[in-house]
Design an enzyme around this catalytic site. Structure first.
Site, PDB file in Angstrom:
ATOM      1  N   LYS A   1       0.831  -1.200   0.000  1.00 16.23           N
ATOM      2  CA  LYS A   1       0.000   0.000   0.000  1.00 16.23           C
ATOM      3  C   LYS A   1       0.872   1.259   0.000  1.00 16.23           C
ATOM      4  O   LYS A   1       2.094   1.202   0.092  1.00 16.23           O
ATOM      5  CB  LYS A   1      -0.953  -0.010   1.197  1.00 16.23           C
ATOM      6  CG  LYS A   1      -1.946  -1.171   1.191  1.00 16.23           C
ATOM      7  CD  LYS A   1      -2.808  -1.186  -0.056  1.00 16.23           C
ATOM      8  CE  LYS A   1      -4.055  -2.042   0.076  1.00 16.23           C
ATOM      9  NZ  LYS A   1      -3.849  -3.413   0.530  1.00 16.23           N
ATOM     10  N   ILE A   2       0.229   2.419  -0.057  1.00 15.80           N
ATOM     11  CA  ILE A   2       0.950   3.686  -0.197  1.00 15.80           C
ATOM     12  C   ILE A   2       1.804   3.972   1.032  1.00 15.80           C
ATOM     13  O   ILE A   2       2.957   4.397   0.931  1.00 15.80           O
ATOM     14  CB  ILE A   2      -0.058   4.823  -0.468  1.00 15.80           C
ATOM     15  CG1 ILE A   2      -0.797   4.545  -1.781  1.00 15.80           C
ATOM     16  CG2 ILE A   2       0.643   6.180  -0.528  1.00 15.80           C
ATOM     17  CD1 ILE A   2      -2.061   5.344  -1.972  1.00 15.80           C
TER      18      ILE A   2
END
Length: 387
Positions: free
Chosen positions: A188-189
């Site tokens: 994920k980011i």
């Protein structure tokens, strides 16, 4: 192999985790609240609770909204199974709303049509979970308006979307939802290795989720049934779970959050460059809904199979064989064997199934170099032989 996603771990991240290892607290210490404050500062939401995964976050969000046996939860078929499973954990029935042709998010027109039909049969959902696929927000203002008309609660599954914006406000502020969920899985980011969080503007919901996160136990005298026996005293006042985030995870999250804007900005530069380099290929590029700024967790293309001499699988396999670590997000949930046993069947949600037959996630991570991106484009161009 160029991976489809990859975390960035800097010396700052490592030092933060090592400091925790040398501290007095590996769990239930000061770092989790610091991380929660960082999430509140970024989103503008009033309350934040960090947990051990986004799946746990979805579960306690459903519980806090009172979802249970006899209730219905609707989400989208194009998501990870956790977005639907959380309803089953609570004993509710799960159903789906097909996706929009352009955004691949929940279709507003399909949602409204399904709500009209459900109202006529007295089978309206209690909770709807729109999923911000790839990091792009659903049309939350429209979904919120429907919630007022039909009486359902909203959990935003923003597992892909931290750092994104909707109508020029950060995703996660909960203006158009009861609760928002984030994921901090490694691809994920922002990552905490494993981890998630719930955001809300409701103190009542925050208090409930805090109980569900930690065994249903409280040390708050105002919530207790009996007078405290001393500083050691606690009471279990509900049935909860061990969904706590560790200090190690939170410390990593704190340092990662300081670079969030840089992460998302780098992804946008990569997406812009992909859009330019891929424009002549027989593929459909991602669509950006007006009023949204995607977190760009994923960059998904769709193959125009009528203009390609190979099958979807052949393209995918050849890319992998040549070192391009593509992936596919996601297999429609209603086609999974477990959900087929619940009565769903192929053909129930045709737009989602069509998407699955054409979609490929290209590598997208904020440290990706132009050389790596050029390699992805070069190999993809060679694989996609026009008829």
């Amino acid at each position: 192999m160029i991976p489809y996603g990859k975390q960035e771990i800097t010396q700052q991240d490592i030092d933060a985790v090592v400091d925790v290892l040398k501290s007095d607290f590996l769990t239930q210490g000061p770092q989790v609240p610091v991380f929660e404050e960082a999430l509140k500062a970024h989103t503008g939401a009033a309350y934040s609770l960090a947990v051990n995964s986004a799946t746990s976050a979805l579960h306690i969000a459903c519980l806090a909204l009172g979802l249970g046996k006899g209730d219905k939860l609707w989400t989208t078929p194009v998501t990870f199974v956790a977005s639907a499973n959380c309803g089953l954990y609570c004993g509710a029935e799960v159903d789906f709303v097909d996706i929009d042709l352009k955004t691949y998010n929940m279709s507003i027109s399909s949602l409204e049509e399904k709500l009209v039909q459900a109202q006529a049969t007295d089978s309206l959902p209690k909770v709807i979970i729109p999923v911000h696929l790839c990091g792009q927000s659903c049309d939350m203002k429209a979904i919120h308006a429907l919630s007022k008309e039909y009486g359902f609660k909203i959990i935003e599954d923003a597992s892909h979307a931290i750092g994104g914006r909707y109508l020029d406000k950060p995703i996660g502020n909960c203006e158009y939802s009861d609760i928002t969920v984030f994921s901090f899985h490694p691809v994920k980011i922002v990552t905490t290795a494993e981890g998630g969080a719930v955001m809300t503007n409701s103190q009542e919901l925050a208090d409930k989720m805090a109980l569900y996160r930690s065994h249903g136990i409280t040390r708050d005298q105002a919530q207790m049934q009996n007078e405290s026996h001393g500083d050691w005293y606690y009471e279990q006042i509900d049935l909860g779970y061990n969904y706590r985030m560790t200090e190690l995870q939170a410390a990593l999250g704190v340092t990662q959050m300081t670079r969030l804007d840089d992460f998302v900005s780098a992804r946008h530069k990569l997406a812009t460059r992909y859009n330019q380099l891929l424009t002549e290929l027989p593929i459909t590029l991602p669509y950006q809904l007006e009023g949204t700024y995607s977190g760009l967790h994923l960059y998904v293309i769709r193959l125009q199979l009528n203009n390609i001499s190979k099958t979807h699988r052949q393209v995918f396999d050849e890319l992998r064989e040549q070192g391009i670590g593509v992936n596919l997000h996601y297999i429609p949930v209603h086609t999974q064997p477990y959900y087929q046993e619940l009565g769903f069947k192929t053909g129930d949600f045709p737009e989602s199934e069509c998407y699955y037959q054409e979609a490929i996630s290209l590598p997208m991570f904020h440290m990706m170099t132009e050389e790596q991106q050029n390699e992805v484009v070069c190999v993809l161009s060679k694989v996609l032989e026009n008829k």
